[in-house]
Structure formats: C-alpha cells, structure tokens
Design a protein around this motif. Structure first.
Motif, PDB file in Angstrom:
ATOM      1  N   THR A 179      -5.134   7.611  11.829  1.00 63.72           N
ATOM      2  CA  THR A 179      -6.179   8.015  10.718  1.00 63.72           C
ATOM      3  C   THR A 179      -7.355   7.410  10.868  1.00 63.72           C
ATOM      4  OG1 THR A 179      -4.176   8.472   9.453  1.00 63.72           O
ATOM      5  CG2 THR A 179      -6.282   8.579   8.577  1.00 63.72           C
ATOM      6  N   GLY A 180      -8.581   8.317  10.878  1.00 62.20           N
ATOM      7  CA  GLY A 180      -9.845   7.684  11.051  1.00 62.20           C
ATOM      8  C   GLY A 180     -10.412   7.223  12.365  1.00 62.20           C
ATOM      9  N   ARG A 181      -9.552   7.387  13.488  1.00 58.52           N
ATOM     10  CA  ARG A 181     -10.114   6.762  14.620  1.00 58.52           C
ATOM     11  C   ARG A 181      -9.845   8.065  15.740  1.00 58.52           C
ATOM     12  NH1 ARG A 181     -13.008   3.445  17.498  1.00 58.52           N
ATOM     13  NH2 ARG A 181     -12.125   2.077  18.754  1.00 58.52           N
ATOM     14  N   VAL A 182     -11.011   8.809  15.907  1.00 56.43           N
ATOM     15  CA  VAL A 182     -10.896   9.899  16.971  1.00 56.43           C
ATOM     16  C   VAL A 182     -11.701   9.776  18.107  1.00 56.43           C
ATOM     17  CG1 VAL A 182     -11.579  12.326  17.004  1.00 56.43           C
ATOM     18  CG2 VAL A 182     -10.815  11.456  14.842  1.00 56.43           C
ATOM     19  N   LEU A 183     -11.157  10.191  19.233  1.00 59.08           N
ATOM     20  CA  LEU A 183     -11.504  10.046  20.566  1.00 59.08           C
ATOM     21  C   LEU A 183     -11.736  11.447  21.126  1.00 59.08           C
ATOM     22  CD1 LEU A 183      -9.987   8.163  23.562  1.00 59.08           C
ATOM     23  CD2 LEU A 183     -10.428  10.404  23.798  1.00 59.08           C
ATOM     24  N   ILE A 184     -13.059  11.620  21.702  1.00 55.37           N
ATOM     25  CA  ILE A 184     -13.366  12.968  22.270  1.00 55.37           C
ATOM     26  C   ILE A 184     -13.784  12.887  23.604  1.00 55.37           C
ATOM     27  CG2 ILE A 184     -14.801  15.045  22.060  1.00 55.37           C
ATOM     28  CD1 ILE A 184     -15.248  14.217  19.086  1.00 55.37           C
ATOM     29  N   GLU A 185     -13.078  13.602  24.526  1.00 55.56           N
ATOM     30  CA  GLU A 185     -13.543  13.624  26.025  1.00 55.56           C
ATOM     31  C   GLU A 185     -13.886  15.164  26.336  1.00 55.56           C
ATOM     32  OE1 GLU A 185     -13.248  11.345  29.390  1.00 55.56           O
ATOM     33  OE2 GLU A 185     -14.548  11.350  27.777  1.00 55.56           O
ATOM     34  N   SER A 186     -14.959  15.073  27.183  1.00 51.18           N
ATOM     35  CA  SER A 186     -15.652  16.477  27.156  1.00 51.18           C
ATOM     36  C   SER A 186     -15.727  16.785  28.726  1.00 51.18           C
ATOM     37  CB  SER A 186     -16.970  16.747  26.599  1.00 51.18           C
ATOM     38  OG  SER A 186     -17.087  16.590  25.109  1.00 51.18           O
ATOM     39  N   PHE A 187     -15.526  18.124  29.313  1.00 57.42           N
ATOM     40  CA  PHE A 187     -15.422  18.252  30.606  1.00 57.42           C
ATOM     41  C   PHE A 187     -16.079  19.776  30.725  1.00 57.42           C
ATOM     42  CE2 PHE A 187     -12.161  15.561  30.227  1.00 57.42           C
ATOM     43  CZ  PHE A 187     -12.179  14.468  31.146  1.00 57.42           C
ATOM     44  N   GLY A 188     -16.852  19.918  31.946  1.00 55.10           N
ATOM     45  CA  GLY A 188     -17.445  21.197  32.239  1.00 55.10           C
ATOM     46  C   GLY A 188     -16.607  21.866  33.152  1.00 55.10           C
ATOM     47  N   GLY A 189     -16.614  23.161  33.138  1.00 52.35           N
ATOM     48  CA  GLY A 189     -16.023  24.110  33.982  1.00 52.35           C
ATOM     49  C   GLY A 189     -16.685  25.264  34.627  1.00 52.35           C
ATOM     50  N   VAL A 190     -16.666  25.456  35.960  1.00 53.38           N
ATOM     51  CA  VAL A 190     -17.385  26.722  36.396  1.00 53.38           C
ATOM     52  C   VAL A 190     -16.517  27.369  37.067  1.00 53.38           C
ATOM     53  CG1 VAL A 190     -19.257  27.179  37.892  1.00 53.38           C
ATOM     54  CG2 VAL A 190     -19.594  24.992  36.381  1.00 53.38           C
ATOM     55  N   GLY A 191     -16.928  28.946  36.968  1.00 50.98           N
ATOM     56  CA  GLY A 191     -16.176  29.787  37.902  1.00 50.98           C
ATOM     57  C   GLY A 191     -16.898  31.154  37.791  1.00 50.98           C
ATOM     58  N   GLU A 192     -16.395  32.072  38.667  1.00 51.44           N
ATOM     59  CA  GLU A 192     -16.742  33.586  38.707  1.00 51.44           C
ATOM     60  C   GLU A 192     -16.824  34.040  37.442  1.00 51.44           C
ATOM     61  OE1 GLU A 192     -15.762  35.510  42.283  1.00 51.44           O
ATOM     62  OE2 GLU A 192     -16.622  34.126  43.673  1.00 51.44           O
ATOM     63  N   THR A 193     -15.528  33.861  36.717  1.00 46.39           N
ATOM     64  CA  THR A 193     -15.015  34.489  35.594  1.00 46.39           C
ATOM     65  C   THR A 193     -14.906  33.644  34.420  1.00 46.39           C
ATOM     66  OG1 THR A 193     -12.658  34.423  35.925  1.00 46.39           O
ATOM     67  CG2 THR A 193     -13.851  36.162  36.786  1.00 46.39           C
ATOM     68  N   ALA A 194     -14.557  33.853  33.157  1.00 53.90           N
ATOM     69  CA  ALA A 194     -14.614  32.944  31.970  1.00 53.90           C
ATOM     70  C   ALA A 194     -13.240  32.361  32.087  1.00 53.90           C
ATOM     71  CB  ALA A 194     -14.618  33.567  30.661  1.00 53.90           C
ATOM     72  N   GLU A 195     -11.957  32.952  32.611  1.00 55.48           N
ATOM     73  CA  GLU A 195     -10.752  32.511  32.997  1.00 55.48           C
ATOM     74  C   GLU A 195     -10.741  31.237  34.116  1.00 55.48           C
ATOM     75  OE1 GLU A 195     -11.554  35.756  32.726  1.00 55.48           O
ATOM     76  OE2 GLU A 195     -10.400  35.913  30.887  1.00 55.48           O
TER      77      GLU A 195
ATOM     78  N   ASP B  95     -11.045  25.453  35.583  1.00 50.87           N
ATOM     79  CA  ASP B  95     -11.686  24.468  36.259  1.00 50.87           C
ATOM     80  C   ASP B  95     -12.091  23.357  35.187  1.00 50.87           C
ATOM     81  OD1 ASP B  95     -13.296  23.364  38.463  1.00 50.87           O
ATOM     82  OD2 ASP B  95     -15.042  23.653  37.261  1.00 50.87           O
ATOM     83  N   ALA B  96     -12.277  23.587  34.147  1.00 51.73           N
ATOM     84  CA  ALA B  96     -12.616  22.497  33.044  1.00 51.73           C
ATOM     85  C   ALA B  96     -11.229  21.743  32.783  1.00 51.73           C
ATOM     86  CB  ALA B  96     -12.992  23.112  31.830  1.00 51.73           C
ATOM     87  N   PHE B  97     -10.044  22.554  32.642  1.00 56.47           N
ATOM     88  CA  PHE B  97      -8.716  21.849  32.456  1.00 56.47           C
ATOM     89  C   PHE B  97      -8.413  20.881  33.564  1.00 56.47           C
ATOM     90  CE2 PHE B  97      -7.542  24.019  28.688  1.00 56.47           C
ATOM     91  CZ  PHE B  97      -6.771  22.915  27.889  1.00 56.47           C
ATOM     92  N   GLU B  98      -8.679  21.380  34.830  1.00 59.31           N
ATOM     93  CA  GLU B  98      -8.478  20.688  36.034  1.00 59.31           C
ATOM     94  C   GLU B  98      -9.330  19.508  36.188  1.00 59.31           C
ATOM     95  OE1 GLU B  98      -9.056  23.208  39.180  1.00 59.31           O
ATOM     96  OE2 GLU B  98      -7.313  24.490  38.952  1.00 59.31           O
ATOM     97  N   ASN B  99     -10.375  19.655  36.025  1.00 55.06           N
ATOM     98  CA  ASN B  99     -11.096  18.398  35.676  1.00 55.06           C
ATOM     99  C   ASN B  99     -10.684  17.306  34.846  1.00 55.06           C
ATOM    100  OD1 ASN B  99     -13.172  19.317  37.458  1.00 55.06           O
ATOM    101  ND2 ASN B  99     -14.482  20.257  35.934  1.00 55.06           N
ATOM    102  N   PHE B 100     -10.235  17.942  33.482  1.00 54.19           N
ATOM    103  CA  PHE B 100      -9.577  16.924  32.509  1.00 54.19           C
ATOM    104  C   PHE B 100      -8.406  16.265  33.165  1.00 54.19           C
ATOM    105  CE2 PHE B 100      -6.538  16.912  29.217  1.00 54.19           C
ATOM    106  CZ  PHE B 100      -6.741  15.569  28.594  1.00 54.19           C
ATOM    107  N   ALA B 101      -7.561  16.959  33.950  1.00 49.56           N
ATOM    108  CA  ALA B 101      -6.485  16.556  34.309  1.00 49.56           C
ATOM    109  C   ALA B 101      -6.547  15.398  35.333  1.00 49.56           C
ATOM    110  CB  ALA B 101      -5.531  17.591  34.856  1.00 49.56           C
TER     111      ALA B 101
END
Length: 394
Positions: free
Chosen positions: A63-79, A84-90
């Motif tokens: 409670t009160g301690r929040v971590l945020i990690e952000s990643f970019g994703g790029v592709g020909e389609t939104a999917e 790609d963003a999830f693969e970068n996170f993984a």
C-alpha cells in the motif's frame, strides 16, 4: 491521453512463468500474498508506415508504494505494436520484477551485493537490452561499470528502490539519456552517466537496463503497516518492521516519525511553528537525548513520503488521515483550536519520543544525534485567514 487495459494480456504472459494471478477488481494479485499488478496501453500512434504504442506495467508492491515500467512497441498493425511492447517488457524487466517481489531469482537475472550509503544491498538486474545496432558485451559493460561506481558514491536512503537507465543515439550522436529512480528523475546519477563511454553507431542504437535494489529498513513499509489495516496497534507495527529486518531503533523511529511527519504536512499551511528537533527519552529513566530531525535519513524519508501522500500520489485521503491523526501535533492543535487559539499563533515544543531500553542502547552507541542547534523560527508574517482543516470541525 487514452488508455486501454492490457491486464488480461499481462495475465496471459505471467501464467506460463508459473505465476498464479488472482483477480481483484481491476488488479491481478500475483500469488496468494504477492504484489498487485495492472497493465495499460497508452499513447497509441498511427504513422504512415507503422503503428506505435506505449505499455505501462504497474506494480503495487504494498500500500502506497507503486512501481511503473514503460515500454514502447512498434509494428505494421496495432496488434503487432502491442505484441512488440510486451516482448520488450518480457525481455527487459519481467524476470527482475518476479525475482525481486514474487519468487526466488531465476537464471534470467544476476544477483549481486553492493554496499550503498553504508547499507549492504541486494542488486537484481537482467541483461542490458539493446535495439537497433547491436553492440558487444564489452561495450555495454563499459558504461555499466560507470553506473556501478556512481551508485556506490551517491547518497541513497535505505529500503527498496528500482532504477531504469535508457540511452539512445542516432548517427553517432546522443539523443536521449533517461535515468529514473523510483520513477523520478535522478539528476546526480544522470550527470555521472553523461560522462560514460556510451556505444556509438552510424544508425539508431539504444541501451536499456532495469534493476531493483533491496536492503535496510524501508520507511514505506511502515506507511503500509499503518494503513493496511488502519488502527493497527503500534506494537504490531513494530513487530512487522522488525520481521522485515529493521533494528529496534530503526523500527521505533519509523513508528514515531511517520505520524509526526504526516501531521506536520497536514497543518503546514495553517501557520503553526513546529521545531525541527525532538527529544528521545528512555522508558523508565530520566535519560534524554535531543535530535535534529533533518539530519536523520529516516526522518527525511518520512517527510518525503508524507508530502507525496498529501499530493495524492500514493495514498487515499482516508489513508493519509489514518497516519496523520495519530500525531501528537494534531491532538495538541485540536485542543488549542477548541480553546480559541489561532493556529498561526501557536509555537510547538519539541516532540518527546520514548525509546525502549534496547533501542536506547543502540542510539547511545552511535555518534551524537544532534550536531547543531535548530534554526531560529522565522520572523512573524501577516498570516492568511485560517481555514478549517478537512479532518475536524471545531
């Protein structure tokens, strides 16, 4: 900025890694007693030849301690961009987070022990992730060595922290250096890394590293102990902090400091003068010892957490009040207001903080806690009319 939930996809990613995900409203509980997690796609963009999106993974450690990690994703389609963003996170942070907060470390991370600011810490990090032109391990290690040396010299409060370093260049020219500690910019470390031997290439190249630092008493765990659940007895909070590795003196300081710090933040704009000093007294004895609070890292961290909570960035209003209303400052202020005093006319005496014999022995084995007198109070100013605080109608 629009946001689309990616939490179901996060659950699908975690389950093959052996993580049991329990739904709690919009959150996932990672294991029966682990942290809670969410994921969001934000800042989706459509370009002539590709789609781009940002993935934010949110981890509520306690409670009160929040971590945020952000990643970019790029592709020909939104999917494809989302995948790609999830693969970068993984590849970049997933195993570090799981090893630090959910289960024992695995073969995808490195665990070392470094001494930082006089505290022995466990450092958990994965491989340096690169995009664009790939560089040798030696080239990445060169700037990592600068990072390690800088971390061992810069001041850092004890407890749990996370660090993200991101570097990007184009045509052999640096374009971006991001250095975030607990999701906030760390200018001193960034300054040190500006001098690091970053790799160069004629095309795009980026390097990214995420690591978690653990060790020493964590004041934010004290915040969580006060509000989850609220109205917990001080003795139980002390026991919880001791079980997490705090010494008797550290635990008793945290339990005393947090209500004082939150109380001071609550009444700051009302104008009473509150000293920067306190007095430690040993239970059952006449022994007293003054302390100049701003010199104590635990007090500075308590004040920082109280300010963050007051701004609504970590706790709810009720949770903030659950800590602040335990403060002797608030009780004394309420009594004075009920007696007809004006808050701007009040001058508080130093708080008395009782210590157990065990904590007092630890305190007296240290260097003197007060090395200079508290500064004189500021000259009187014409106050603005006092407003009734939200916690009390008098």
């Amino acid at each position: 900025m629009t946001a689309t939930s990616a939490t179901p996809l996060l659950s699908m990613l975690l389950q093959p890694h052996g993580v049991i995900c329990l739904e709690e409203g919009d959150w996932l509980r990672l294991g029966p007693s682990g942290p809670r997690a969410q994921a969001w796609f934000v800042n989706a963009q459509t370009h002539p030849n590709h789609r781009a999106v940002q993935l934010d993974v949110v981890l509520e450690l306690w409670t009160g301690r929040v971590l945020i990690e952000s990643f970019g994703g790029v592709g020909e389609t939104a999917e494809e961009a989302e995948r790609d963003a999830f693969e970068n996170f993984a590849r970049g942070s997933l195993h570090v987070l799981l090893s630090a907060f959910v289960r024992p470390p695995d073969e995808h991370v490195t665990v070392e022990e470094w001494e930082l600011s006089g505290v022995r810490r466990r450092i958990i990090f994965g491989d340096i992730q690169g995009r664009g032109v790939q560089v040798s391990r030696e080239a990445s290690r060169a700037w990592f060595d600068v990072l390690e040396r800088a971390l061992k010299t810069l001041p850092l409060v004890s407890g749990t922290h996370w660090l993200r370093v991101y570097y990007a260049q184009m045509q052999s020219q640096p374009k971006m250096l991001e250095v975030l500690l607990d999701n906030e910019e760390w200018p001193e470390l960034k300054e040190a890394l500006l001098q690091a031997p970053w790799p160069r290439a004629p095309e795009f190249l980026s390097q990214r590293l995420f690591l978690v630092l653990q060790g020493g008493v964590d004041v934010s765990r004290g915040v969580a102990a006060f509000v989850d659940p609220p109205d917990r007895d001080d003795k139980l909070i002390l026991e919880e902090l001791r079980a997490q590795g705090a010494t008797p003196l550290e635990a008793e300081k945290v339990v005393a400091y947090l209500p004082l710090a939150f109380g001071q933040m609550m009444v700051h704009d009302m104008g009473p003068r509150i000293p920067d000093s306190a007095i430690f007294v040993t239970e059952g004895t006449p022994n007293e010892r003054p302390v100049f609070l701003p010199e104590d890292p635990l007090w500075r961290e308590a004040i920082r957490l109280a300010k963050t909570a007051l701004e609504g960035r970590s706790l709810t209003r009720d949770q903030f009040g659950a800590i602040a209303l335990r403060s002797s400052t608030i009780h004394a202020l309420n009594n004075a207001l009920n007696a007809g005093s004006k808050p701007e006319d009040l001058v508080f005496a130093p708080s008395i903080i009782p210590l157990s014999t065990e904590a007092a022995t630890e305190l007296h084995s240290q260097a003197p806690a007060i090395r200079r007198p508290a500064p004189a109070p500021p000259p009187p100013v014409t106050p603005t009319p006092a407003q009734k605080p939200w916690w009390k109608f008098w």
